[in-house]
Design a protein around this motif. Structure first.
Motif, PDB file in Angstrom:
ATOM      1  N   UNK A 202       0.666  -1.162  -0.035  1.00 15.84           N
ATOM      2  CA  UNK A 202      -0.162   0.090  -0.156  1.00 15.84           C
ATOM      3  C   UNK A 202       0.878   1.211  -0.065  1.00 15.84           C
ATOM      4  N   UNK A 203       2.020   1.256   0.529  1.00 15.84           N
ATOM      5  CA  UNK A 203       2.822   2.401   0.874  1.00 15.84           C
ATOM      6  C   UNK A 203       3.880   2.519  -0.292  1.00 15.84           C
ATOM      7  N   UNK A 204       4.348   3.825  -0.217  1.00 15.69           N
ATOM      8  CA  UNK A 204       5.490   3.910  -1.579  1.00 15.69           C
ATOM      9  C   UNK A 204       6.706   2.955  -1.529  1.00 15.69           C
ATOM     10  N   UNK A 227       4.866 -11.936   1.665  1.00 14.99           N
ATOM     11  CA  UNK A 227       3.639 -11.326   1.046  1.00 14.99           C
ATOM     12  C   UNK A 227       2.936 -12.734   0.726  1.00 14.99           C
ATOM     13  N   UNK A 228       1.667 -12.339   0.147  1.00 16.05           N
ATOM     14  CA  UNK A 228       0.766 -13.355  -0.121  1.00 16.05           C
ATOM     15  C   UNK A 228       0.587 -13.646  -1.590  1.00 16.05           C
ATOM     16  N   UNK A 229       0.334 -14.792  -2.209  1.00 16.63           N
ATOM     17  CA  UNK A 229       0.065 -14.986  -3.815  1.00 16.63           C
ATOM     18  C   UNK A 229      -0.987 -14.121  -4.326  1.00 16.63           C
ATOM     19  N   UNK A 230      -1.903 -14.005  -3.344  1.00 17.45           N
ATOM     20  CA  UNK A 230      -3.320 -13.432  -4.001  1.00 17.45           C
ATOM     21  C   UNK A 230      -2.871 -11.674  -4.261  1.00 17.45           C
ATOM     22  N   UNK A 231      -1.661 -11.433  -3.375  1.00 17.43           N
ATOM     23  CA  UNK A 231      -1.250  -9.957  -3.480  1.00 17.43           C
ATOM     24  C   UNK A 231      -0.942  -9.354  -5.006  1.00 17.43           C
ATOM     25  N   UNK A 237     -11.703 -12.695  -7.273  1.00 16.54           N
ATOM     26  CA  UNK A 237     -13.068 -12.327  -7.173  1.00 16.54           C
ATOM     27  C   UNK A 237     -13.306 -11.264  -5.865  1.00 16.54           C
ATOM     28  N   UNK A 238     -14.155 -10.500  -6.166  1.00 16.90           N
ATOM     29  CA  UNK A 238     -14.383  -9.312  -4.916  1.00 16.90           C
ATOM     30  C   UNK A 238     -15.485  -9.757  -4.138  1.00 16.90           C
ATOM     31  N   UNK A 239     -15.151  -9.637  -2.695  1.00 14.43           N
ATOM     32  CA  UNK A 239     -16.093 -10.096  -1.567  1.00 14.43           C
ATOM     33  C   UNK A 239     -16.993  -8.987  -1.405  1.00 14.43           C
ATOM     34  N   UNK A 240     -18.280  -8.828  -1.711  1.00 17.41           N
ATOM     35  CA  UNK A 240     -19.096  -7.737  -1.853  1.00 17.41           C
ATOM     36  C   UNK A 240     -19.507  -7.564  -0.145  1.00 17.41           C
ATOM     37  N   UNK A 249      -7.995  -2.552   2.247  1.00 17.41           N
ATOM     38  CA  UNK A 249      -7.052  -3.170   2.626  1.00 17.41           C
ATOM     39  C   UNK A 249      -6.597  -4.090   1.550  1.00 17.41           C
ATOM     40  N   UNK A 250      -7.475  -5.112   1.186  1.00 18.42           N
ATOM     41  CA  UNK A 250      -7.241  -6.164   0.466  1.00 18.42           C
ATOM     42  C   UNK A 250      -7.199  -5.925  -1.039  1.00 18.42           C
ATOM     43  N   UNK A 251      -7.631  -4.970  -1.723  1.00 22.71           N
ATOM     44  CA  UNK A 251      -7.691  -4.788  -3.099  1.00 22.71           C
ATOM     45  C   UNK A 251      -7.026  -3.656  -3.494  1.00 22.71           C
ATOM     46  N   UNK A 252      -6.373  -2.703  -2.838  1.00 21.97           N
ATOM     47  CA  UNK A 252      -5.669  -1.698  -3.247  1.00 21.97           C
ATOM     48  C   UNK A 252      -4.134  -2.033  -3.621  1.00 21.97           C
ATOM     49  N   UNK A 253      -3.862  -1.449  -4.702  1.00 24.34           N
ATOM     50  CA  UNK A 253      -2.613  -1.655  -5.383  1.00 24.34           C
ATOM     51  C   UNK A 253      -2.008  -3.047  -5.604  1.00 24.34           C
ATOM     52  N   UNK A 254      -3.080  -3.731  -5.861  1.00 24.74           N
ATOM     53  CA  UNK A 254      -2.697  -5.108  -6.427  1.00 24.74           C
ATOM     54  C   UNK A 254      -1.858  -5.080  -7.764  1.00 24.74           C
ATOM     55  N   UNK A 255      -2.392  -4.459  -8.554  1.00 23.38           N
ATOM     56  CA  UNK A 255      -1.733  -4.094  -9.721  1.00 23.38           C
ATOM     57  C   UNK A 255      -0.258  -3.620  -9.692  1.00 23.38           C
TER      58      UNK A 255
END
Length: 285
Positions: A202-204, A227-231, A237-240, A249-255
């Motif tokens: 998440x951070x620079x 780190x984790x493989x899902x990162x 999938x997104x957990x609504x 926390x979970x989906x930010x900056x995955x790319x």
């Protein structure tokens, strides 16, 4: 290179639906019906490590290993260490001493049977060995584990043992077991997380680079990262049903994660956690 010290490189092998942030919205009974993405993500990680010429430790859930045996044999066959992350990501402080012991046995038996490699290392899910589990290190020592990397010496809303030492220590008198806490950097008496995971993603990148270099140069000690493989998986999938905080926390900056990892692998020296544990044990009375 920021330092000649060899730092510990680790992957917590769990899938997107097994994380602590989703434990109250995804039932374990549903796991087998969900998209298992960990194998394709670990393939990408292995390629990343191979390109950088580094070896690491894969702290793996027994549940995952049982369903992905070929992945486990591939990881071990490429020279990486297989270590335990418990069976199904239950936090240690939610278990009794007896249940924790059984969890350790179940996970290690599967990991060793699949890979043929001795498992000597353990990492608690969500760094959940803390003041609530005064017996946990004793159980690890009783079962012959050489090292643990299960303590986060910080304050966090999900985990933390602020009073724990920042660097390797022996938690059980007279035992071989050594605990290697997740890395923190200390500035003006304040500790900041510096061991990877969400902090790194998440951070620079410059902040993580500075923190690890400070540990290597100012403290003259090796660091560890995890780190984790899902990162690295933008398409997961997104957990609504998850909370807004968990989603951020979970989906930010995955790319951005894979590129940042490639830089990190080249900017510092890395090795397996068992080798780091052996070096730290030799210097820790």
């Amino acid at each position: 290179m920021a330092s000649d010290l060899i730092n510990g490189l680790s992957v917590d092998v769990e899938d997107w639906f097994q994380v602590g942030a989703f434990e109250n919205v995804i039932d374990r009974a549903a796991w087998d019906s969900l998209d298992l993405r960990v194998e394709r993500n670990c393939d990408a990680i292995l390629a990343l490590f191979d390109e950088a010429g580094v070896k690491g430790t894969f702290f793996t859930l027994g549940w995952v290993a049982q369903r992905c045996p070929e992945m486990m044999r591939r990881i071990a066959g490429e020279g990486h260490e297989i270590a335990s992350h418990g069976w199904d990501h239950r936090r240690v402080f939610t278990l009794s001493r007896a249940d924790f012991a059984a969890d350790l046995v179940r996970a290690r038996d599967v990991l060793q049977d699949i890979t043929g490699a001795q498992v000597i290392g353990y990492r608690a899910p969500s760094f959940s060995i803390d003041t609530r589990t005064p017996w946990a290190h004793e159980v690890l020592a009783e079962q012959g584990y050489r090292y643990s990397s299960s303590v986060a010496p910080i304050v966090h809303d999900h985990y933390g043992w602020r009073e724990a030492p920042r660097f390797a220590f022996r938690p059980v008198a007279g035992a071989e077991l050594i605990e290697i806490p997740v890395t923190t950097a200390e500035v003006a008496g304040r500790r900041m997380a510096a061991g990877g995971g969400g902090f790194f993603r998440l951070l620079p990148y410059a902040l993580s680079h500075w923190a690890l270099r400070r540990v290597n140069r100012h403290d003259a000690r090796p660091a560890l990262t995890y780190f984790h493989p899902w990162e690295i998986d933008q398409a997961q999938p997104r957990v609504a049903e998850a909370s807004l905080k968990s989603k951020i926390r979970h989906y930010s900056r995955l790319g951005a994660m894979q590129g940042k990892l490639a830089r990190l692998l080249h900017d510092f020296q890395w090795g397996r956690m068992d080798a780091l544990a052996a070096r730290e044990a030799a210097r820790t009375p």
